[in-house]
Design a protein around this motif. Structure first.
Motif, PDB file in Angstrom:
ATOM      1  N   GLY A 558     -13.196  -7.034  21.480  1.00  0.00           N
ATOM      2  CA  GLY A 558     -14.496  -7.062  20.827  1.00  0.00           C
ATOM      3  C   GLY A 558     -15.419  -5.935  21.205  1.00  0.00           C
ATOM      4  O   GLY A 558     -16.428  -5.715  20.540  1.00  0.00           O
ATOM      5  N   GLU A 559     -15.085  -5.189  22.277  1.00  0.00           N
ATOM      6  CA  GLU A 559     -16.003  -4.154  22.738  1.00  0.00           C
ATOM      7  C   GLU A 559     -15.498  -2.737  22.475  1.00  0.00           C
ATOM      8  O   GLU A 559     -16.088  -1.764  22.941  1.00  0.00           O
ATOM      9  CB  GLU A 559     -16.248  -4.315  24.248  1.00  0.00           C
ATOM     10  N   THR A 560     -14.435  -2.576  21.697  1.00  0.00           N
ATOM     11  CA  THR A 560     -13.882  -1.245  21.439  1.00  0.00           C
ATOM     12  C   THR A 560     -14.868  -0.412  20.631  1.00  0.00           C
ATOM     13  O   THR A 560     -15.307  -0.837  19.560  1.00  0.00           O
ATOM     14  CB  THR A 560     -12.559  -1.342  20.670  1.00  0.00           C
ATOM     15  N   PRO A 561     -15.246   0.787  21.107  1.00  0.00           N
ATOM     16  CA  PRO A 561     -16.145   1.650  20.321  1.00  0.00           C
ATOM     17  C   PRO A 561     -15.512   2.024  18.987  1.00  0.00           C
ATOM     18  O   PRO A 561     -14.291   2.155  18.877  1.00  0.00           O
ATOM     19  CB  PRO A 561     -16.325   2.883  21.223  1.00  0.00           C
ATOM     20  N   ALA A 562     -16.347   2.221  17.977  1.00  0.00           N
ATOM     21  CA  ALA A 562     -15.833   2.535  16.646  1.00  0.00           C
ATOM     22  C   ALA A 562     -14.988   3.797  16.656  1.00  0.00           C
ATOM     23  O   ALA A 562     -13.980   3.891  15.955  1.00  0.00           O
ATOM     24  CB  ALA A 562     -17.002   2.688  15.665  1.00  0.00           C
ATOM     25  N   GLY A 563     -15.377   4.773  17.466  1.00  0.00           N
ATOM     26  CA  GLY A 563     -14.642   6.034  17.499  1.00  0.00           C
ATOM     27  C   GLY A 563     -13.265   5.939  18.101  1.00  0.00           C
ATOM     28  O   GLY A 563     -12.451   6.856  17.934  1.00  0.00           O
ATOM     29  N   GLU A 564     -12.959   4.845  18.809  1.00  0.00           N
ATOM     30  CA  GLU A 564     -11.646   4.679  19.445  1.00  0.00           C
ATOM     31  C   GLU A 564     -10.647   3.942  18.558  1.00  0.00           C
ATOM     32  O   GLU A 564      -9.471   3.831  18.902  1.00  0.00           O
ATOM     33  CB  GLU A 564     -11.796   3.922  20.768  1.00  0.00           C
ATOM     34  N   LEU A 565     -11.096   3.417  17.424  1.00  0.00           N
ATOM     35  CA  LEU A 565     -10.204   2.674  16.534  1.00  0.00           C
ATOM     36  C   LEU A 565      -9.502   3.637  15.578  1.00  0.00           C
ATOM     37  O   LEU A 565     -10.158   4.467  14.938  1.00  0.00           O
ATOM     38  CB  LEU A 565     -10.994   1.638  15.731  1.00  0.00           C
ATOM     39  N   PRO A 566      -8.169   3.570  15.454  1.00  0.00           N
ATOM     40  CA  PRO A 566      -7.464   4.473  14.531  1.00  0.00           C
ATOM     41  C   PRO A 566      -7.832   4.177  13.088  1.00  0.00           C
ATOM     42  O   PRO A 566      -7.792   3.020  12.658  1.00  0.00           O
ATOM     43  CB  PRO A 566      -5.984   4.185  14.809  1.00  0.00           C
ATOM     44  N   PRO A 567      -8.207   5.189  12.304  1.00  0.00           N
ATOM     45  CA  PRO A 567      -8.601   4.952  10.910  1.00  0.00           C
ATOM     46  C   PRO A 567      -7.398   4.728  10.004  1.00  0.00           C
ATOM     47  O   PRO A 567      -6.276   5.138  10.322  1.00  0.00           O
ATOM     48  CB  PRO A 567      -9.344   6.241  10.520  1.00  0.00           C
ATOM     49  N   VAL A 568      -7.637   4.084   8.876  1.00  0.00           N
ATOM     50  CA  VAL A 568      -6.582   3.862   7.884  1.00  0.00           C
ATOM     51  C   VAL A 568      -6.183   5.209   7.290  1.00  0.00           C
ATOM     52  O   VAL A 568      -7.038   5.994   6.880  1.00  0.00           O
ATOM     53  CB  VAL A 568      -7.076   2.931   6.765  1.00  0.00           C
ATOM     54  N   PRO A 569      -4.865   5.532   7.219  1.00  0.00           N
ATOM     55  CA  PRO A 569      -4.430   6.826   6.667  1.00  0.00           C
ATOM     56  C   PRO A 569      -4.515   6.836   5.143  1.00  0.00           C
ATOM     57  O   PRO A 569      -3.602   6.412   4.453  1.00  0.00           O
ATOM     58  CB  PRO A 569      -2.977   6.953   7.151  1.00  0.00           C
ATOM     59  N   HIS A 570      -5.627   7.307   4.599  1.00  0.00           N
ATOM     60  CA  HIS A 570      -5.816   7.362   3.148  1.00  0.00           C
ATOM     61  C   HIS A 570      -4.964   8.470   2.526  1.00  0.00           C
ATOM     62  O   HIS A 570      -4.753   9.517   3.124  1.00  0.00           O
ATOM     63  CB  HIS A 570      -7.282   7.611   2.818  1.00  0.00           C
ATOM     64  N   THR A 571      -4.499   8.218   1.320  1.00  0.00           N
ATOM     65  CA  THR A 571      -3.807   9.246   0.549  1.00  0.00           C
ATOM     66  C   THR A 571      -4.679   9.644  -0.640  1.00  0.00           C
ATOM     67  O   THR A 571      -5.506   8.861  -1.100  1.00  0.00           O
ATOM     68  CB  THR A 571      -2.451   8.751   0.014  1.00  0.00           C
ATOM     69  N   ASN A 572      -4.481  10.861  -1.116  1.00  0.00           N
ATOM     70  CA  ASN A 572      -5.186  11.329  -2.305  1.00  0.00           C
ATOM     71  C   ASN A 572      -4.174  11.888  -3.284  1.00  0.00           C
ATOM     72  O   ASN A 572      -3.495  12.882  -2.987  1.00  0.00           O
ATOM     73  CB  ASN A 572      -6.205  12.414  -1.950  1.00  0.00           C
TER      74      ASN A 572
END
Length: 667
Positions: A558-572
């Motif tokens: 619950g305390e993980t900073p937002a910057g430490e979470l891996p983002p979803v790999p979006h495709t274009n």
């Protein structure tokens, strides 16, 4: 319970395991136990989850030993519960629904136990339809618990290995492929998942759904029997529950009513500008970028096995055999199904007039929708399978239909991989072909006075397929392989013209792999991803965390900073991101930036050519679920502050016709 819902749920479970490895062992325990529980196991398929977990093991995301022990423990526990359930309730079990309505389920297990004794605990675990019944019967028969436990534990070890090891091998192969081609690993992994789901659906349908339907359609038959017209009387006679073929024919009618509307939906969904058309382009781009010479050769061989000369040879051989056996109605129906499907494909191609991804044929075949390969081969192998499985056991039907479905899916997959068709062309062809097979089964399934030699038909079909394929591939492979060479058509523009006006040629929004228009594309970059990474790093951005077991577990805290979470790999438009970076303004807020390659090339005054990239960003806010888990939420419609991008080299802010802004920049 809806089969599609269960399969989708199990697929989501596999995804959850991948993102939450800490729960993987417990999930495998529950799934393995569920399939072994008395009666519940009849409608609790675990194959998708366990093979998926095995694949994650092979990819290095999960430990083998702990998952294997959790799975084994679940299988042992489920059988033990079933044993004690039968031991305590004895004959009262027969009065419990659904056994009170389908007593043949229990009878089948009792016969199996009587025939094999203690060995039935071991062997029965691998036999669909009896594996969740036999342990309960062992308890009803007062089999000693120590003896039961011996067979229970030893069979559980073997069962867990058989379910996990194939996935481990597939995952290891995908990991090796992913080391040099991530996109190809994703594509092959998706193909294996589709095949696995198809086989699981066929198995569940034949083993569990058909017996249930067989005991529930008497009311429908009675309704037709009360009507005086000839058609209703024919239906009541033909589909009477006493007719062993009536259940299969009713299921065929159901799937016929389900597949044809699906085909009609695709017909309208492929119009230019529709999300399906955009998805087709994105998926085609994704496939073309992932292609490798080795896999190209395999796909060309597979697609040539579905060419017209091969299907015509198999059709001729099977048709002559059926007429030779004097199976007049089935032979006529078989020929009509193949010929009418071929004519339908040609007419539909001409009416829809959809261009192929590449120029391949002339005339009506130059058009794309629907895929003739997918349609005709589905009809051909599907009808042959219907004739071959006639009066065979459920297990044999499962295997034969699974092989036929695998062949048809591989043919369709090869067409998309080689760029000969859009994905929707193949999906529509598979649906129409399946509907035709169901119609054939519905019309000719009740015929019992036309004997077809099933073994001879199998040998003739496979022999004709092998001979025609070998001849066709050996004589036409070089020419065919050249026609399917990867076709890349980049658009070359002058850098000065790009800055002046051609920036408008690039899309304003990201196109997801499903064809949906997502967040705005706010940057056009003429340099390399490495140069942009350096520039953004100086502005306070940093490389986004990559997906791994340690980073994924951040979502469980619950305390993980937002910057430490891996983002979803979006495709274009089918392109994977060439660069992903994050900017963390505070522990609960961040911006994520993705950069994708485009099909545009820039030429400068010296004639040097470079790639043109396009990027987009999203504001994301951390969500603390129950104070124990971390998540992220974002809004595609909220404009991103372009202040950061204005500071890039040679940056200019441009305004599009819809009022949105884009920054063009580059060294």
């Amino acid at each position: 319970m809806n089969v599609d819902f269960v399969t989708t749920l199990l697929s989501h479970i596999v995804d959850f395991i991948a993102a939450n490895p800490a729960f993987a062992g417990l999930i495998c325990f529950i799934v393995a136990m569920g399939e072994a529980l008395f009666l519940i196991g009849l409608v609790f398929p675990s194959t998708v989850v366990l093979v998926g977990a095995g694949t994650l093991i092979g990819l290095g995301e999960l430990p083998f030993l702990s998952i294997f022990l959790w799975t084994t423990a679940g299988a042992v526990t489920g059988d033990a519960f079933s044993y004690w359930f039968g031991y305590f309730f004895k004959d009262k079990v027969r009065t419990i629904w659904p056994l009170s309505r389908y007593p043949e389920w229990l009878q089948r297990g009792e016969d199996y136990f009587a025939k094999h004794g203690g060995k039935s605990i071991f062997i029965g675990r691998f036999v669909p339809g009896v594996k969740s019944i036999v342990p309960g019967i062992a308890g009803m028969a007062d089999m000693s618990f120590p003896r039961f436990t011996f067979f229970n534990v030893t069979s559980a070890f073997a069962w867990a290995a058989i379910h996990l090891v194939p996935g481990v091998m597939a995952g290891s192969a995908l990991f090796a492929i992913g080391e040099f081609n991530t996109r190809l690993a994703i594509i092959i992994g998706g193909l294996l998942l589709v095949l696995l789901i198809a086989v699981a659906l066929i198995r569940w349908l034949i083993m569990f759904i058909l017996p249930i339907v067989g005991g529930s359609h008497q009311a429908i038959v009675n309704w037709f029997a009360r009507r005086p017209d000839r058609f209703s009387q024919w239906v009541s006679r033909t589909y009477d529950p006493e007719n062993p073929r009536s259940v299969g024919m009713l299921v065929s009618a159901f799937f016929l009513l389900a597949t044809l509307p699906g085909f009609i939906w695709f017909t309208g969904a492929v119009a230019p500008g529709m999300p399906m058309a955009r998805a087709d382009l994105a998926i085609s781009n994704f496939f073309q970028i992932a292609r490798t010479p080795c896999i190209d050769k395999v796909m060309v061989i597979i697609t040539m096995m579905g060419d017209g000369s091969v299907t015509a040879t198999v059709t001729l051989a099977v048709g002559l055999y059926l007429f030779g056996r004097k199976a007049w109605r089935r032979a006529t129906g078989f020929v009509i199904a193949i010929v009418s499907s071929s004519i339908f494909v040609v007419i539909t191609k001409a009416l829809i007039g959809r261009d192929r991804p590449i120029e391949l044929y002339s005339g009506a075949d130059a058009f794309s929708f629907p895929s003739g390969h997918a349609t005709i081969n589905t009809v051909l192998v599907g009808i042959i399978a219907v004739l071959v499985v006639h009066d065979r056991s459920r297990l044999s039907k499962t295997i034969i239909y699974s092989v036929a479905a695998t062949f048809a899916i591989l043919i369709g997959f090869s067409r998309v991989y080689l760029g000969a068709h859009w994905l929707s062309d193949v999906m529509a062809g598979l649906l129409f072909g399946s509907g035709t097979v169901c119609f054939f089964s519905f019309v000719f399934g009740h015929i019992h006075n036309e004997k077809v030699g099933r073994t001879a038909l199998t040998i003739i079909s496979l022999g004709a397929l092998a001979i025609a394929s070998v001849w066709h591939i050996s004589t036409r492979y070089p020419t065919t392989s050249e026609a399917y060479e990867p076709h890349s058509e980049p658009v070359l523009i002058q850098k000065s013209s790009w800055r002046l006006q051609d920036w408008r040629l690039l899309p304003a929004r990201r196109v997801s792999i499903t064809g949906e228009l997502e967040e705005p594309l706010t940057l056009q970059w003429s340099g390399t991803p490495e140069q942009l990474e350096q520039q953004l790093t100086e502005l306070g951005w940093r490389k986004a965390p990559e997906w791994s077991v340690p980073t994924a577990t951040g979502y469980l805290k619950g305390e993980t900073p937002a910057g430490e979470l891996p983002p979803v790999p979006h495709t274009n438009a089918g392109f994977l991101p060439a660069l992903t970076m994050v900017y963390e303004s505070d522990p609960d807020h961040r911006q994520v930036f993705w950069l994708w390659e485009t099909r545009f090339l820039l030429s400068d005054a010296n004639g040097e050519v470079s790639n043109l990239y396009i990027g987009g960003a999203l504001d994301e806010e951390a969500v603390r679920l129950f104070g124990e888990f971390s998540g992220l939420k974002s809004e595609d419609e909220i404009p991103v502050d372009l202040h950061m991008f204005i500071q890039l080299p040679n940056a200019e802010k441009k305004r599009r016709w819809d009022g949105s802004s884009v920054v063009i920049a580059g060294p």
